[in-house]
Design an enzyme around this catalytic site. Structure first.
Site, PDB file in Angstrom:
ATOM      1  N   HIS A  33       4.775 -36.303   9.556  1.00 41.11           N
ATOM      2  CA  HIS A  33       4.976 -37.103   8.357  1.00 41.11           C
ATOM      3  C   HIS A  33       3.673 -37.292   7.601  1.00 41.11           C
ATOM      4  CE1 HIS A  33       8.312 -38.243  11.035  1.00 41.11           C
ATOM      5  NE2 HIS A  33       9.002 -38.279   9.924  1.00 41.11           N
ATOM      6  N   GLY A  84       4.156 -46.955  -0.316  1.00 36.90           N
ATOM      7  CA  GLY A  84       4.258 -47.289  -1.726  1.00 36.90           C
ATOM      8  C   GLY A  84       5.511 -46.737  -2.367  1.00 36.90           C
ATOM      9  N   ILE A  85       5.777 -45.450  -2.151  1.00 35.58           N
ATOM     10  CA  ILE A  85       6.943 -44.842  -2.789  1.00 35.58           C
ATOM     11  C   ILE A  85       8.238 -45.386  -2.189  1.00 35.58           C
ATOM     12  CG2 ILE A  85       7.098 -42.805  -1.269  1.00 35.58           C
ATOM     13  CD1 ILE A  85       7.758 -41.174  -3.775  1.00 35.58           C
TER      14      ILE A  85
END
Length: 579
Positions: A217, A402-403
């Site tokens: 990731h 954040g996203i």
């Protein structure tokens, strides 16, 4: 770097659309991911896999006869939501039980477990086997804490073949557990990966150096060494994976039969991997191991990461039979599948019933209006700080905080406005926002914010006036619910480190007679101070746990975002009191 996209936040959805249109022979789109477009004449146990997008062919590319029946596909590097998993599982169910399988990451565990609980509540026999093959993510004596990387393939293939062979759910579960127990993986990277729209990779490796023990990731490696030759890399892989502590129980290396899988993580070419594999094959054979069906290619990627991993599946007779059984999927095919035994599936109804809005009092509707304004403020502060939240998350995590928070807060705001327009009260507005945040945000933060909003809403109700004590009680209960749900405690360097002092301070100040605004202001300050203090903590939970000292000096992004949200809501409360 990733170069082709329209809007970064739409990347996963648009990718899934294109994937389904290109692979209609195998898959059909359903809410939350994909399911098989065909079925066997006789029903079988259903294997449902999943995880975040960005790892193709995992997970949708492994749906088809002999492998998975469905795949829940989350946003980029973010676990699918419980609603997505449940939707795919129901669409894939054949009445003989469901096995859920996925790499062991905190967000995936939270969402898949919630979906499993909902399926069980409806009388569906549902089990879970998590993949824990990454030898660098926890010591050998703590194998159950390891994360899943390219070993996903071996566990999924064995479980899917067992289902196709007619095993009952007990048998499919047992075979999957055995495959996981006998799978080990080690990965390395030369550069990090870049998410769509990002200017920089999630981590960087100095020129001439190689990161060891990376995740899929975008998590940085656990160690760094000089880049070896191709032979040197092969020797490193084999030395680490043949260490005594990594040999599965009951296995003797001499005479063992092993499936080796050399996996490209995104931008290392097959030609390079073949050079590495030549040395790996020689070393394994010199150790007395017989190679069975070697695999070299891309099986579990990380966008454009320049890296490779080696997986070893240590066979017994049953595992060898299941690994060698026919499979036909968009990205993995072996043997010869009798397609005449497959029939086209009937139309699948994955629609969701319209929201029913309970009656609400005028007081509760007024409170709901303030709640929606608060959610608008949350959305604005997250939008303003999304890049920074992603930056600090990338230091020891995967850079998607954040996203993920941006997707979740936007969905929550949209859902809350719809409910408010329908005349909803405080609880209904928060419940709608909770479901939307959890579903669209995905990942650990999506699940946790869903818990927070839903729990607070339950305390506020739809008929009573919203009083300070109810708000404090709701946040106190949310604090406990989050800790019970995610198993984190104060000091683990997670969101709990700011949520706990926020809720505790709010409760104390309200009990002492402060107004809600004064109590919230004190609680917001406590949350901010606690979030800042996480910079000096070592992580005890989540993906950052594996990276230890890399996270020192950087505050936990979940704690930081909670403190930001608390401050934004305070401004809304003050503005509301002025009118």
């Amino acid at each position: 770097m990733t170069r082709l996209w329209n809007e970064p936040e739409n990347f996963a959805d648009e990718m899934i659309d294109g994937f389904v249109r290109a692979n209609g022979r195998w898959v059909r789109k359903v809410s939350g991911g994909v399911t098989r477009s065909t079925r066997s004449e006789e029903p079988t146990v259903s294997l449902v896999i999943g995880g975040g997008s960005g790892h193709y062919p995992a997970f949708g590319g492994l749906v088809g006869h002999g492998l998975a029946h469905g795949a829940a596909m989350g946003n980029l590097f973010a676990s699918p939501s419980a609603q997505q998993v449940e939707s795919v599982a129901r669409a894939s169910d054949q009445g003989r039980g469901i096995l859920l399988s996925y790499g062991k990451y905190a967000g995936d565990v939270l969402h898949f477990t919630e979906a499993q609980d909902k399926l069980r509540a409806d009388g569906i026999d549902c089990r879970t086997v998590t993949v824990t093959d990454d030898i660098f993510s926890a010591p050998a004596d703590e194998k159950d804490r390891r994360r899943g990387i390219a070993g996903d393939l071996t566990v999924f293939k064995v479980a899917g073949a067992a289902a196709a062979a007619g095993y009952d759910l007990d048998g499919v579960e047992r075979a999957a557990i055995l495959a996981n127990d006998r799978t080990r993986t080690m990965g390395v990277a030369f550069t990090g990966c870049t998410l769509p729209g990002a200017d920089e990779p999630l981590f960087s490796v100095p020129e001439g150096r190689m990161a060891i023990g990376l995740g899929i990731h975008g998590e940085p490696g656990i160690d760094e060494v000089d880049i070896p030759t191709a032979d040197g890399l092969g020797e490193m892989f084999v030395e680490r994976l043949l260490a005594d502590a990594e040999i599965p129980d009951g296995v003797s290396v001499q005479g063992a039969r092993v499936v080796p899988i050399l996996n490209g993580l995104g931008s290392v070419k097959n030609e390079e991997m073949y050079i590495v594999f030549a040395r790996i094959a020689t070393l394994l054979e010199d150790a007395g191991i017989e190679l069975v069906d070697p695999q070299v290619g891309e099986f579990c990627t990380s966008f454009d990461m320049a890296g490779v991993s080696l997986t070893l599946l240590w066979l017994d007779d049953e595992l060898e039979s299941l690994w060698s059984a026919p499979a036909d999927t968009p990205a993995f095919r072996t043997g010869s599948v009798d397609s005449t035994s497959l029939v086209e599936r009937d139309e699948i109804d994955d629609s969701i019933a319209d929201e029913v809005i309970p009656d609400a009092s005028d007081d509760s509707r007024r409170a709901a209006t303030t709640i929606v304004k608060a959610l608008d403020a949350v959305k604005a502060v997250i939008d303003e700080n999304a890049d920074e939240l992603g930056r600090i998350d990338a230091i020891a995590g995967d850079g998607d905080h954040g996203i993920g928070m941006k997707r979740g807060s936007h969905a929550a705001v949209d859902a809350a406005h719809v409910s408010l327009d329908k005349g909803a009260g405080a609880q209904s507005v928060l419940a709608s926002a909770a479901d939307a945040w959890s579903n669209k945000g995905g990942g650990t933060s999506g699940a946790i914010w869903g818990v927070i909003l839903r729990t607070v809403g339950e305390h506020l109700g739809n008929t009573d006036a919203v009083e300070s004590a109810r708000v404090a009680d709701g946040l106190g209960s949310a604090r406990q619910a989050v800790m019970d749900f995610g198993k984190a405690k104060v000091g683990d360097k997670t969101m709990v480190d700011s949520l706990a002092p926020f809720a505790d301070t709010l409760t104390e100040r309200v009990a002492a007679g402060d107004t809600l605004i004064d109590a919230w202001a004190a609680a917001s300050t406590a949350a901010k101070n606690a979030a800042d203090a996480t910079a000096d903590m070592m992580p005890g939970m989540g993906r950052a746990r594996s990276h230890g000292e890399k996270s020192l000096g950087v505050a936990d992004p979940g704690a930081v975002s909670l403190a930001m949200i608390a401050a934004a809501v305070l401004d809304v409360l003050r503005a509301a009191s002025d009118h």
